[in-house]
Write a protein that holds these residues in place. Structure first.
Motif, PDB file in Angstrom:
ATOM      1  N   ARG A  26       0.831  -1.197   0.000  1.00 11.82           N
ATOM      2  CA  ARG A  26       0.000   0.000   0.000  1.00 11.82           C
ATOM      3  C   ARG A  26       0.872   1.256   0.000  1.00 11.82           C
ATOM      4  N   GLN A  68     -13.071   2.530 -18.535  1.00  8.06           N
ATOM      5  CA  GLN A  68     -11.706   3.043 -18.386  1.00  8.06           C
ATOM      6  C   GLN A  68     -11.570   3.895 -17.127  1.00  8.06           C
ATOM      7  N   ARG A 119     -13.519   3.541 -14.402  1.00 10.28           N
ATOM      8  CA  ARG A 119     -13.624   2.582 -13.298  1.00 10.28           C
ATOM      9  C   ARG A 119     -12.275   1.912 -13.062  1.00 10.28           C
ATOM     10  N   ALA A 120     -11.575   1.599 -14.146  1.00  4.64           N
ATOM     11  CA  ALA A 120     -10.258   0.974 -14.033  1.00  4.64           C
ATOM     12  C   ALA A 120      -9.259   1.928 -13.382  1.00  4.64           C
ATOM     13  N   TRP A 121      -9.360   3.226 -13.679  1.00  5.62           N
ATOM     14  CA  TRP A 121      -8.444   4.201 -13.066  1.00  5.62           C
ATOM     15  C   TRP A 121      -8.624   4.196 -11.555  1.00  5.62           C
ATOM     16  N   ARG A 169      -9.764   1.806  -9.657  1.00  2.62           N
ATOM     17  CA  ARG A 169      -9.255   0.553  -9.095  1.00  2.62           C
ATOM     18  C   ARG A 169      -7.730   0.556  -9.042  1.00  2.62           C
ATOM     19  N   ARG A 170      -7.115   1.210 -10.007  1.00  2.00           N
ATOM     20  CA  ARG A 170      -5.652   1.202 -10.102  1.00  2.00           C
ATOM     21  C   ARG A 170      -5.017   2.304  -9.258  1.00  2.00           C
ATOM     22  N   GLU A 171      -5.610   3.494  -9.271  1.00  2.00           N
ATOM     23  CA  GLU A 171      -4.981   4.664  -8.656  1.00  2.00           C
ATOM     24  C   GLU A 171      -5.708   5.195  -7.429  1.00  2.00           C
ATOM     25  N   ARG A 178      -6.584   4.092  -4.479  1.00  2.00           N
ATOM     26  CA  ARG A 178      -6.050   3.894  -3.128  1.00  2.00           C
ATOM     27  C   ARG A 178      -5.030   4.956  -2.767  1.00  2.00           C
TER      28      ARG A 178
END
Length: 234
Positions: free
Chosen positions: A66, A210, A212-214, A216-218, A220
């Motif tokens: 994390r 795309q 939603r993916a951002w 999930r990826r960024e 946090r």
């Protein structure tokens, strides 16, 4: 409050929650850094503890991976609407953006706390009209819109048509803010994540995947910024 187990290996407390809709045990590390173990009502606490033991290695790896906390202060870079801005102290005036600098003057509260409140205002100004527009396109009224520092969700929609968003979305790119507004507005039609729901969302925003993916990826990483007690945390 739900009981918490201290995990020595990961150096973190794991909150035990009973979820009425859960069908199995799940262990997750939330965006805000908390670890949560959810169990169905039919699963006892002893079985939940055994599940945690079996997944100890995964939790240790997740905690190690994390993002490190970042204390907000002068000289550091803070994302605002997807842009990294240098926080700079100035002598007077309102918080404002000048080029690649975010100027903040002294006040009754610390600069970090003032920036947290400012970000909440930025989120409200950016997301509220988007959510209202999407709701209008769906022919659905919104009862209220709130902004909080939530740990587990970027947004939510209640059965009473009350929408809630994380003010940390003010740090995300505008297109991502737009996606979360559309995501929650679509719940005014379908209070679930069924195929019908995703069809409603696709009708509002065909390219939602795309964004939603951002998140999930960024996403946090947006929770690593520490603002002290600037605004409400939920």
């Amino acid at each position: 409050m739900p009981p918490t187990l201290w995990h020595e290996g990961a150096g973190i407390g794991v909150r035990l929650e009973v979820c009425a809709r859960a069908r199995r045990l799940t262990l997750r590390l939330e965006a805000g850094g908390d670890a949560v173990l959810s169990r169905p009502p039919t699963v006892g606490e002893a079985e939940a503890r055994a599940f945690l033991d079996r997944h100890s290695s995964w939790l240790c790896q997740a905690v190690a991976a994390r993002p490190a906390p970042v204390v907000v202060g002068p000289g550091m870079a803070l994302p605002v609407a997807g842009r990294l801005l240098e926080v700079v102290h100035t002598q007077a005036g309102q918080i404002r953006v000048e080029g690649a600098r975010l100027l903040v003057a002294p006040g009754r509260k610390s600069p970090a706390a003032r920036l947290a409140e400012w970000l909440k205002l930025q989120a409200r100004a950016a997301i509220t009209p988007k959510a209202e527009d999407y709701a209008a396109r769906l022919g659905k009224p919104i009862a209220a819109i709130a902004f909080r520092d939530t740990r587990t969700r970027w947004g939510s929609c209640s059965s009473a048509a009350r929408l809630s968003f994380s003010w940390r979305l003010a740090m995300a790119p505008p297109a991502v803010q737009d996606y979360v507004a559309a995501h929650e507005a679509a719940h005014l039609v379908e209070m679930n994540h069924s195929p019908r729901y995703w069809a409603v969302l696709a009708g509002l925003m065909p390219e939602y995947a795309q964004h939603r993916a951002w998140l999930r990826r960024e996403g946090r990483a947006l929770h690593r910024y520490r603002f002290e007690d600037g605004v409400e945390r939920a």
